[in-house]
Design a protein around this motif. Structure first.
Motif, PDB file in Angstrom:
ATOM      1  N   ALA A  28       0.828  -1.205   0.000  1.00 60.86           N
ATOM      2  CA  ALA A  28       0.000   0.000   0.000  1.00 60.86           C
ATOM      3  C   ALA A  28       0.860   1.252   0.000  1.00 60.86           C
ATOM      4  CB  ALA A  28      -0.934  -0.012   1.220  1.00 60.86           C
ATOM      5  N   ARG A  29       1.933   1.212   0.733  1.00 64.01           N
ATOM      6  CA  ARG A  29       2.862   2.349   0.715  1.00 64.01           C
ATOM      7  C   ARG A  29       3.520   2.489  -0.655  1.00 64.01           C
ATOM      8  NH1 ARG A  29       4.534   4.683   5.405  1.00 64.01           N
ATOM      9  NH2 ARG A  29       6.584   5.117   4.549  1.00 64.01           N
ATOM     10  N   LYS A  30       3.850   1.382  -1.255  1.00 66.66           N
ATOM     11  CA  LYS A  30       4.533   1.413  -2.546  1.00 66.66           C
ATOM     12  C   LYS A  30       3.650   1.986  -3.648  1.00 66.66           C
ATOM     13  CE  LYS A  30       6.801  -1.604  -5.919  1.00 66.66           C
ATOM     14  NZ  LYS A  30       7.219  -2.997  -6.227  1.00 66.66           N
ATOM     15  N   SER A 121      -7.620   1.305   9.205  1.00 67.74           N
ATOM     16  CA  SER A 121      -7.693   1.473  10.649  1.00 67.74           C
ATOM     17  C   SER A 121      -7.169   0.251  11.375  1.00 67.74           C
ATOM     18  CB  SER A 121      -9.133   1.754  11.074  1.00 67.74           C
ATOM     19  OG  SER A 121      -9.981   0.705  10.649  1.00 67.74           O
ATOM     20  N   ASN A 122      -7.356  -0.929  10.814  1.00 65.34           N
ATOM     21  CA  ASN A 122      -6.952  -2.143  11.517  1.00 65.34           C
ATOM     22  C   ASN A 122      -5.471  -2.426  11.380  1.00 65.34           C
ATOM     23  OD1 ASN A 122      -9.568  -2.580  12.244  1.00 65.34           O
ATOM     24  ND2 ASN A 122     -10.040  -3.866  10.483  1.00 65.34           N
ATOM     25  N   SER A 123      -4.871  -2.014  10.266  1.00 69.76           N
ATOM     26  CA  SER A 123      -3.489  -2.391  10.015  1.00 69.76           C
ATOM     27  C   SER A 123      -2.498  -1.394  10.548  1.00 69.76           C
ATOM     28  CB  SER A 123      -3.244  -2.499   8.511  1.00 69.76           C
ATOM     29  OG  SER A 123      -3.286  -1.206   7.936  1.00 69.76           O
ATOM     30  N   GLY A 124      -2.953  -0.198  10.877  1.00 67.39           N
ATOM     31  CA  GLY A 124      -2.026   0.835  11.283  1.00 67.39           C
ATOM     32  C   GLY A 124      -1.479   1.605  10.111  1.00 67.39           C
ATOM     33  N   PHE A 125      -1.963   1.339   8.895  1.00 65.60           N
ATOM     34  CA  PHE A 125      -1.433   2.052   7.734  1.00 65.60           C
ATOM     35  C   PHE A 125      -1.838   3.513   7.746  1.00 65.60           C
ATOM     36  CE2 PHE A 125      -2.029   3.581   3.369  1.00 65.60           C
ATOM     37  CZ  PHE A 125      -0.710   3.548   2.975  1.00 65.60           C
ATOM     38  N   GLU A 126      -2.939   3.814   8.395  1.00 63.50           N
ATOM     39  CA  GLU A 126      -3.393   5.203   8.406  1.00 63.50           C
ATOM     40  C   GLU A 126      -2.303   6.119   8.930  1.00 63.50           C
ATOM     41  OE1 GLU A 126      -6.490   7.918  10.904  1.00 63.50           O
ATOM     42  OE2 GLU A 126      -7.007   5.842  10.491  1.00 63.50           O
TER      43      GLU A 126
END
Length: 298
Positions: A28-30, A121-126
């Motif tokens: 997702a960051r990539k 919200s669940n993964s901490g990606f926010e």
């Protein structure tokens, strides 16, 4: 049985929830459109999020593990997500798996990330995404402002920004101006401000203690006396101290509680006055005193 959802995230079918989460965050960051400007990155980003939405939900994952790509008409998930055309892929997935697939529609990112796929919200990606929107700068503030705290204004990229400096801030510490970073898809990053403190012509600072050099006359050093000094203590701007007779040059006098108020525990440090004895110009002394000093001084 084909397992293209796992292939989308680059993990094996036996991957743990933690492995799936880590793979999702990395991809997702990539492919995030704010980071990756290549053609197709946005579609890939949507595909990754949809895959994670399914594989991070135990019920949806169980359905997919049972039926595999037959749920997508035998197509790989990659081909399925691109064959949706103008249809809303979230609605299609909702019909297939049940539950909510909000946030990402065929027109883009809609209302933003906090209310979108559960993966954020669940993964901490926010927090990772918001961190990518942060900006960094440095400012230099007056010495007294660092000690006492207060409002401070500065210009950044043509905008006047006002922040509150906490009392007792130290050189190199960072402050945060909320919402003053980059903006994207309804989200705003922060401006991270590293603080440098200007030197003072009067004080030296060591942690929460202050040091001040005080000039005294030879007479005061020899016979003692009282002197008044300015301080940085807001409720007592002046202090009167007693210099003991026979004081030495460089001698320190401690004023307990007249230092810097610690920003974390609010306890005051101390102030140390360093005596600097000013010798008189002998040519301006009384001739009789000069003769007496010359004959009597050891």
């Amino acid at each position: 049985m084909s397992s293209s959802l796992y292939e989308t995230l680059g993990v094996s079918k036996n991957a743990s929830a933690d492995e799936i989460k880590k793979a999702y965050r990395r991809l997702a960051r990539k492919y995030h459109p704010d980071i990756n400007k290549e053609k197709g990155a946005e579609e890939k980003f949507k595909e990754i999020n949809a895959a994670y939405e399914i594989l991070s939900d135990p019920q949806k994952k169980a359905q997919y593990d049972q039926y595999g790509d037959s749920m997508f008409g035998g197509q790989s998930f990659h081909d399925f997500s691109r064959s949706a055309g103008g249809a809303d892929i979230n609605d299609i997935l909702k019909n297939l798996f049940g539950g909510g697939f909000g946030g990402f529609n065929s027109r883009g990112f809609g209302g933003g990330f906090k209310s979108g796929f559960g993966g954020f919200s669940n993964s901490g990606f926010e927090s990772d995404f918001e961190q990518d929107l942060n900006l960094n700068t440095k400012i230099k503030i007056p010495f007294n402002t660092a000690v006492l705290g207060g409002e401070y204004s500065f210009s950044y990229q043509g905008e006047n920004i006002k922040i509150r400096i906490p009392h007792g801030i130290k050189n190199g510490e960072k402050l945060r101006a909320r919402g003053k970073g980059k903006k994207s898809y309804g989200q705003s990053g922060d401006l991270i401000i590293q603080v440098e403190i200007e030197e003072s012509e009067i004080y030296k600072r060591e942690d929460d203690d202050l040091y001040q050099k005080i000039d005294i006359s030879l007479k005061t050093a020899l016979f003692g006396g009282k002197i008044t000094i300015n301080t940085l203590k807001e409720n007592k701007k002046e202090a009167t101290i007693t210099v003991a007779p026979n004081s030495r040059n460089g001698q320190k006098i401690r004023l307990k509680g007249y230092g810097v108020q610690n920003r974390k525990n609010d306890i005051y440090g101390d102030m140390y006055l360093i005596l600097n004895i000013i010798l008189p110009d002998i040519t301006k002394l009384d001739p009789e005193l000069i003769r007496m000093l010359e004959s009597k001084l050891p």
